[in-house]
Design an enzyme around this catalytic site. Structure first.
Site, PDB file in Angstrom:
ATOM      1  N   PHE A  13      -8.604 -10.400   0.445  1.00  0.00           N
ATOM      2  CA  PHE A  13      -8.515 -10.915  -1.379  1.00  0.00           C
ATOM      3  C   PHE A  13      -6.969 -11.245  -1.398  1.00  0.00           C
ATOM      4  CE2 PHE A  13      -6.055  -8.883  -4.690  1.00  0.00           C
ATOM      5  CZ  PHE A  13      -7.329  -8.973  -5.219  1.00  0.00           C
TER       6      PHE A  13
ATOM      7  N   ASP B 110       0.104 -13.693   3.843  1.00  0.00           N
ATOM      8  CA  ASP B 110      -0.331 -12.704   2.190  1.00  0.00           C
ATOM      9  C   ASP B 110       0.758 -11.791   3.605  1.00  0.00           C
ATOM     10  OD1 ASP B 110      -0.874 -11.117   0.880  1.00  0.00           O
ATOM     11  OD2 ASP B 110      -3.017 -11.985   0.076  1.00  0.00           O
TER      12      ASP B 110
ATOM     13  N   LYS C 160       4.154  -6.854  -4.539  1.00  0.00           N
ATOM     14  CA  LYS C 160       3.691  -5.658  -4.774  1.00  0.00           C
ATOM     15  C   LYS C 160       5.048  -4.335  -4.400  1.00  0.00           C
ATOM     16  CE  LYS C 160      -1.672  -4.580  -4.308  1.00  0.00           C
ATOM     17  NZ  LYS C 160      -1.814  -5.645  -3.697  1.00  0.00           N
TER      18      LYS C 160
HETATM   19  C1  LIG Z   1      -2.433  -6.752  -4.839  1.00  0.00           C
HETATM   20  C2  LIG Z   1      -2.586  -8.239  -3.705  1.00  0.00           C
HETATM   21  C3  LIG Z   1      -2.632  -9.580  -4.495  1.00  0.00           C
HETATM   22  C4  LIG Z   1      -2.880 -10.044  -5.272  1.00  0.00           C
HETATM   23  O1  LIG Z   1      -1.051  -9.318  -6.452  1.00  0.00           O
HETATM   24  P1  LIG Z   1      -1.186  -9.315  -8.070  1.00  0.00           P
HETATM   25  O2  LIG Z   1      -0.186  -8.767  -7.782  1.00  0.00           O
HETATM   26  O3  LIG Z   1      -2.442  -7.997  -8.288  1.00  0.00           O
HETATM   27  O4  LIG Z   1      -1.165 -10.289  -8.467  1.00  0.00           O
HETATM   28  C5  LIG Z   1      -2.760 -10.655  -3.179  1.00  0.00           C
HETATM   29  N1  LIG Z   1      -3.007 -10.308  -1.809  1.00  0.00           N
HETATM   30  C6  LIG Z   1      -3.167  -9.086  -1.582  1.00  0.00           C
HETATM   31  C7  LIG Z   1      -2.468  -8.779   0.509  1.00  0.00           C
HETATM   32  C8  LIG Z   1      -2.681  -8.186  -2.601  1.00  0.00           C
HETATM   33  O5  LIG Z   1      -2.838  -6.825  -1.763  1.00  0.00           O
END
Ligand SMILES: *Cc1c(COP(=O)(O)O)cnc(C)c1O
Length: 391
Positions: free
Chosen positions: A129, A217, A246
């Site tokens: 994701f 990521d 986050k």
């Molecule tokens: C939450 C998340 C995203 C997306 O972040 P947003 O601020 O909602 O765009 C991308 N990658 C990972 C691993 C995430 O946990």
């Protein structure tokens, strides 16, 4: 209150909070809850941390926004701090995780372009994701989030998570077209899936050998969540690119894309930008969050409480037939159930005053603030035990 004026992208619980402090939230009627979600790995230093509150109020009274037409002191300071902590060299600031990943993907494209690669490919993982923009959706897995949004941008190659042989096969099939690998060190939305031990290290060596950019990521795993500043630090490697969001703003929207080496030199004036990205408010809050984590020893606490929580969950739940697996690192823990339990998050909140999250239908995901203590670990274990045992 009705939600009829909102587009129905979420199905929120019939629960709304009026106030938060530390690890606790209070609903409209004044009932207290222990928060083991932290706004999905966002409020890492706890709700309404007094130093975050004063950073926000002071900065709001001074200056919120000037745009990137001018240099922004707090942006420089946050970049300096993040690069010192991570071993990467340069930062571009965004407003969200998906945007930070878009920045990383644009860097991968530029990297390929400079090498003369006409149809560059970025290797991504099954079950990944990376966000909800068209580009990051295309990098993500799962038919549900992608359904109806085609055509999605191309240029991705999907391989099984944790499978090194699959990367060799990809190289045999596509050779020079591959420019980068993008992955989460621990798949969060994908049900808290850890890569096999040694995978990241081997992937680092492979990327060096093939001249691929290793792009991590760390939007969910970063900022202390796993007991290190960044999850890659458990493996003794450094990626070429890392994305954050986050926990960096503890609730104030901010994203960041960090790079080193060649990848840090690819953007030139005009090649990327953001109106809000790197504004004084978000960057000052980011600096404050990092200071709090350092001064309160929250990396050590995340490690200690995370190990305790994992051990206690194993001790209490391993014998339940509906519990398939319990796994995690630091304060990012998943409890995979054999059968989904209906209304689990609602029952946890209503009957136990405990906020939890469920991913992939049947994995309970725990992401409490890094400030959690032993007593609260025990409250989580007791709550989850009751939830799982009545089924
Ligand atoms: C939450 C998340 C995203 C997306 O972040 P947003 O601020 O909602 O765009 C991308 N990658 C990972 C691993 C995430 O946990």
């Amino acid at each position: 209150m009705t939600a009829t004026h909102l587009m129905s992208t979420y199905q929120p619980l019939a629960l709304s909070f009026a106030k938060g402090l530390g690890t606790r939230l209070w609903d409209q009627s004044g009932r207290e809850y222990l928060d083991a979600v932290a706004g999905v790995a966002v409020t890492n230093v706890g709700h309404s941390h007094p130093r975050v509150v004063s950073a926000i109020t002071e900065q709001a009274g001074l200056l919120l926004h000037t745009s990137n037409l001018y240099s922004i002191d707090w942006q420089q300071r946050l970049a300096e701090k993040l690069t010192a902590l991570s071993g990467l060299e340069r930062v571009f600031f965004n407003n969200s995780g998906a945007e930070a990943n878009e920045t990383a993907l644009k860097l991968a494209r530029l990297y390929g372009w400079h090498k003369g690669v006409e149809q560059p490919l970025v290797v991504v993982m099954e079950n990944a994701f990376h966000g909800r923009t068209l580009g990051t959706l295309s990098a993500s897995d799962g038919p549900a989030v992608r359904l109806g949004f085609h055509p999605l941008p191309g240029g991705f190659l999907k391989v099984p998570f944790g499978d090194l042989a699959a990367l060799d096969k990809a190289h045999q099939a596509y050779g020079q077209r591959i420019v980068a690998v993008l992955m989460e060190p621990i798949q969060g939305e994908g049900g808290v899936q850890l890569a096999p031990t040694g995978y990241l290290k081997a992937l680092r060596a492979l990327c060096d050998r093939r001249n691929w950019l290793l792009m991590l990521d760390e939007i969910q795993t970063g900022i202390g969540r796993t007991g290190q500043w960044f999850a890659f630090q458990h493996e003794g490697i450094v990626p070429d690119i890392m994305t954050l969001a986050k926990g960096l703003g503890n609730g104030v929207p901010i994203g960041a894309c960090l790079a080193r080496g060649k990848a840090a030199e690819l953007f030139t004036p005009g090649s990327h930008g953001s109106t809000f990205g790197g504004n004084p408010l978000a960057c000052r809050v980011g600096c404050t969050v990092l200071e709090i984590i350092e001064e309160q020893g929250l990396l050590a606490n995340a490690k200690r409480q995370g190990e305790l929580l994992l051990a206690r969950l194993h001790a209490e739940l391993d014998d339940y037939p509906n519990v398939l697996a319990i796994r995690g690192q630091g304060l990012m823990i998943g409890i995979e159930l054999a059968q989904p339990i209906r209304d689990l998050t609602l029952i946890a909140a209503r009957d136990h005053g405990l906020l939890i999250n469920v991913t992939r239908g049947k994995t309970i995901r725990l992401l409490p603030p890094l400030t959690i203590d032993e007593r609260e670990v025990e409250m989580i274990v007791r709550g989850i035990g009751r939830l799982v045992s009545v089924q």
